[in-house]
Scaffold this motif. Structure first.
Motif, PDB file in Angstrom:
ATOM      1  N   VAL A 262     -20.490   9.512  48.938  1.00  8.80           N
ATOM      2  CA  VAL A 262     -19.761   9.813  47.696  1.00  8.80           C
ATOM      3  C   VAL A 262     -18.314  10.209  47.985  1.00  8.80           C
ATOM      4  O   VAL A 262     -17.436  10.050  47.128  1.00  8.80           O
ATOM      5  N   ARG A 263     -18.041  10.669  49.185  1.00  5.25           N
ATOM      6  CA  ARG A 263     -16.663  11.042  49.520  1.00  5.25           C
ATOM      7  C   ARG A 263     -15.704   9.854  49.400  1.00  5.25           C
ATOM      8  O   ARG A 263     -14.500  10.051  49.212  1.00  5.25           O
ATOM      9  N   SER A 264     -16.240   8.639  49.488  1.00  8.07           N
ATOM     10  CA  SER A 264     -15.382   7.455  49.348  1.00  8.07           C
ATOM     11  C   SER A 264     -14.886   7.286  47.917  1.00  8.07           C
ATOM     12  O   SER A 264     -13.949   6.522  47.676  1.00  8.07           O
ATOM     13  N   TYR A 265     -15.495   7.981  46.953  1.00  8.03           N
ATOM     14  CA  TYR A 265     -15.071   7.917  45.552  1.00  8.03           C
ATOM     15  C   TYR A 265     -13.999   8.958  45.222  1.00  8.03           C
ATOM     16  O   TYR A 265     -13.438   8.937  44.119  1.00  8.03           O
ATOM     17  N   LEU A 266     -13.745   9.873  46.132  1.00 10.04           N
ATOM     18  CA  LEU A 266     -12.967  11.055  45.785  1.00 10.04           C
ATOM     19  C   LEU A 266     -11.463  10.869  45.955  1.00 10.04           C
ATOM     20  O   LEU A 266     -11.000  10.177  46.858  1.00 10.04           O
ATOM     21  N   SER A 267     -10.728  11.520  45.060  1.00  7.38           N
ATOM     22  CA  SER A 267      -9.301  11.764  45.235  1.00  7.38           C
ATOM     23  C   SER A 267      -9.141  13.269  45.433  1.00  7.38           C
ATOM     24  O   SER A 267     -10.007  14.056  45.039  1.00  7.38           O
ATOM     25  N   TYR A 268      -8.023  13.674  46.030  1.00  9.72           N
ATOM     26  CA  TYR A 268      -7.843  15.091  46.358  1.00  9.72           C
ATOM     27  C   TYR A 268      -6.511  15.605  45.839  1.00  9.72           C
ATOM     28  O   TYR A 268      -5.517  14.881  45.793  1.00  9.72           O
ATOM     29  N   THR A 269      -6.524  16.875  45.453  1.00 10.39           N
ATOM     30  CA  THR A 269      -5.312  17.556  45.036  1.00 10.39           C
ATOM     31  C   THR A 269      -5.351  18.973  45.592  1.00 10.39           C
ATOM     32  O   THR A 269      -6.439  19.528  45.819  1.00 10.39           O
ATOM     33  N   PRO A 270      -4.195  19.601  45.834  1.00 13.32           N
ATOM     34  CA  PRO A 270      -4.205  20.954  46.425  1.00 13.32           C
ATOM     35  C   PRO A 270      -4.820  21.993  45.488  1.00 13.32           C
ATOM     36  O   PRO A 270      -4.649  21.939  44.271  1.00 13.32           O
ATOM     37  N   LEU A 271      -5.549  22.925  46.078  1.00  9.16           N
ATOM     38  CA  LEU A 271      -5.951  24.129  45.358  1.00  9.16           C
ATOM     39  C   LEU A 271      -4.809  25.132  45.463  1.00  9.16           C
ATOM     40  O   LEU A 271      -4.247  25.336  46.540  1.00  9.16           O
ATOM     41  N   LEU A 272      -4.459  25.727  44.338  1.00  2.05           N
ATOM     42  CA  LEU A 272      -3.334  26.647  44.297  1.00  2.05           C
ATOM     43  C   LEU A 272      -3.814  28.086  44.365  1.00  2.05           C
ATOM     44  O   LEU A 272      -4.920  28.417  43.924  1.00  2.05           O
ATOM     45  N   THR A 273      -2.988  28.953  44.908  1.00  2.00           N
ATOM     46  CA  THR A 273      -3.281  30.374  44.843  1.00  2.00           C
ATOM     47  C   THR A 273      -3.055  30.845  43.419  1.00  2.00           C
ATOM     48  O   THR A 273      -2.355  30.203  42.627  1.00  2.00           O
ATOM     49  N   ARG A 274      -3.645  31.966  43.081  1.00  2.00           N
ATOM     50  CA  ARG A 274      -3.511  32.485  41.714  1.00  2.00           C
ATOM     51  C   ARG A 274      -2.042  32.747  41.397  1.00  2.00           C
ATOM     52  O   ARG A 274      -1.364  33.486  42.114  1.00  2.00           O
ATOM     53  N   PRO A 275      -1.533  32.132  40.342  1.00  2.00           N
ATOM     54  CA  PRO A 275      -0.124  32.355  39.983  1.00  2.00           C
ATOM     55  C   PRO A 275       0.136  33.822  39.643  1.00  2.00           C
ATOM     56  O   PRO A 275      -0.694  34.495  39.051  1.00  2.00           O
ATOM     57  N   ASP A 276       1.313  34.305  40.029  1.00  2.00           N
ATOM     58  CA  ASP A 276       1.670  35.698  39.747  1.00  2.00           C
ATOM     59  C   ASP A 276       1.734  35.979  38.256  1.00  2.00           C
ATOM     60  O   ASP A 276       1.504  37.106  37.819  1.00  2.00           O
ATOM     61  N   SER A 277       2.028  34.934  37.486  1.00  2.00           N
ATOM     62  CA  SER A 277       2.154  35.133  36.040  1.00  2.00           C
ATOM     63  C   SER A 277       0.806  35.242  35.347  1.00  2.00           C
ATOM     64  O   SER A 277       0.730  35.585  34.173  1.00  2.00           O
TER      65      SER A 277
END
Length: 450
Positions: A262-277
């Motif tokens: 199933v990993r062949s189906y995946l796209s990836y995006t960064p996980l962000l740290t909790r915004p200060d706001s």
């Protein structure tokens, strides 16, 4: 950093045994060392619709009961909660027969132990309903004290103060394709014991909260080699067949494509740290991504650069701040003019008349950094309310909603999602239905692997 977990210490001891065995083999001949062929731990995921909103639980085995058998338990999947907590009781001196029947008993963490102050210091709920954390005392335990920690009930939003304990949770091992009948993966995270009344608002047969956040006290942090601090969620769209949760970086397989990772189906995006706001829940350990815009039939709806997008396993539908929501509804109404409108059904604002299931509408794309797109197809954008009414499954969160976008569980269903906490990335498949499979297609048949 906190002291090594008991599980990791056990792993180091095993590695030491292997090294010693290697030295012995030089003098006395080779010694066969068995290496388990698992690449992940696996558990079933169930959908619950007997409450005010759909919820999803994972089934794990808990510690031994009086009968010396594992007790299966169902726990709400919460990717925001900082610590695991569930219905159990703490007993300092446990022996066979000391625990009530069908009750989970665990060892307490004393208020005098460093673990108590470390957990309390690591996070502290700012919710006004939370009272200051206090120590408890029990005459049955010779006056020794227990360690109370604050947790937030994800169903009622009320604050509870269960007792910190030394816990154990066990999953079956897997190679991503088969579940091994003779292999278990036991973890020993810190957790908290709450009274049965604390889980009264949960779906039937669900007895606690399994934290899958980035917290040091959430379940992923208790993983140890050979598994990495990565987990995959695949929520089912029906209550009749379970989805699947993997702990570990893969591979992952779903029927009928038993040879397609199933990993062949995946796209990836960064996980962000909790915004200060983001100060609505200043103690959040949840997951955030960047959504640049929302695309509907080649028309892009701008998302302000300072807008935050959060992933949630407790919100049933994607919630948009009013300015974003109005733009999405306006554009979606325009591209579905051929459909007959229907009276809105709360909490939705845009509904259609339909005499049959299977209403098809244009895709909605979340435009992510680096040209990636998370496609929300009809199965995840249209909620069938009755046989005659279907609604756009996006909700107005209000003019001051923060975060501005919360992607909810209806949009998760039959999407394969990977949270890689080692590389801080989020993998997503979009709808598996377009790949002729679903989250209910993992083979849970036990296979003997010796």
């Amino acid at each position: 950093m906190d002291a090594l977990s008991k599980t990791y210490k056990m792993y180091l001891i095993l590695q030491l045994v292997v090294i010693i065995s290697a030295f012995i083999s030089l003098e006395h001949g080779p010694i066969t060392v068995y290496a388990k062929p698992y690449t992940s731990a696996v558990a079933s995921v169930n959908k619950h619709t007997d409450g005010a909103k759909p919820l999803y639980s994972v089934q794990m085995l808990t510690t031994y009961t009086n009968t010396m058998e594992y007790l299966p338990g169902n726990f709400l999947i919460d990717i925001d909660a900082p610590i695991i907590w569930h219905d159990c009781i703490v007993q300092e001196n446990m022996y066979h027969g000391s625990c009530p029947p069908n009750t989970l008993c665990t060892s307490p963490v004393s208020c005098e132990e460093s673990e108590c102050s470390e957990v309390r210091t690591f996070y502290s709920y700012k919710n006004p309903s939370c009272a200051p954390e206090i120590d408890g005392y029990s005459s049955s335990r010779g006056g020794s004290c227990t360690c109370g920690v604050n947790v937030l009930n994800p169903v009622t939003s009320s604050c509870d103060q269960p007792l910190l304990n030394y816990d154990e949770f066990t999953l079956r091992t897997s190679d991503g394709r088969n579940v091994f009948s003779n292999g278990n993966y036991g973890t020993f995270p810190k957790a908290a014991c709450a009274p049965s009344s604390s889980v009264a608002s949960f779906p039937a047969n669900v007895s606690g909260v399994m934290a899958f956040s980035s917290s040091l006290y959430a379940f992923p942090a208790s993983s140890y080699p050979p598994l990495k601090r990565t987990f995959a969620l695949c929520f089912p769209s029906k209550t009749s067949a379970p989805g699947v949760l993997f702990l570990g970086a893969g591979p992952y397989y779903l029927l009928p494509q038993s040879n397609v990772d199933v990993r062949s189906y995946l796209s990836y995006t960064p996980l962000l740290t909790r915004p200060d706001s983001f100060d609505t829940h200043p103690d959040s350990f949840g997951y955030f991504i960047r959504v640049n815009s929302i695309l509907i039939k080649k028309r892009s709806i701008n998302v302000p650069a300072n807008a935050t997008t959060k992933l949630s396993t407790m919100d049933p539908y994607t919630t948009l701040r009013t300015d974003i929501y109005n733009s999405v509804v306006r554009r979606f109404s325009m591209v579905t003019k051929r459909l007959r409108p229907a009276k809105a059904v709360a909490p939705f604002g845009l509904c259609f008349s339909t005499s049959t299931n299977g209403l098809r509408v244009p895709d909605i794309d979340f435009d992510l950094p680096d040209g990636k797109k998370w496609t929300v197809s009809t199965a995840n954008s249209i909620k069938q309310i009755t046989s005659e009414v279907a609604c756009l499954a996006f909700v107005d969160g209000g003019a001051t909603s923060e975060p501005a976008i919360v992607i909810g569980t209806f949009q998760f269903e039959d999407n394969f999602l990977v949270f890689d906490l080692v590389n801080s990335t989020f993998g997503f498949s979009s709808s598996l239905l377009r790949k002729k499979t679903s989250c209910s297609n993992f083979n849970f048949t036990l296979t003997y692997n010796a």
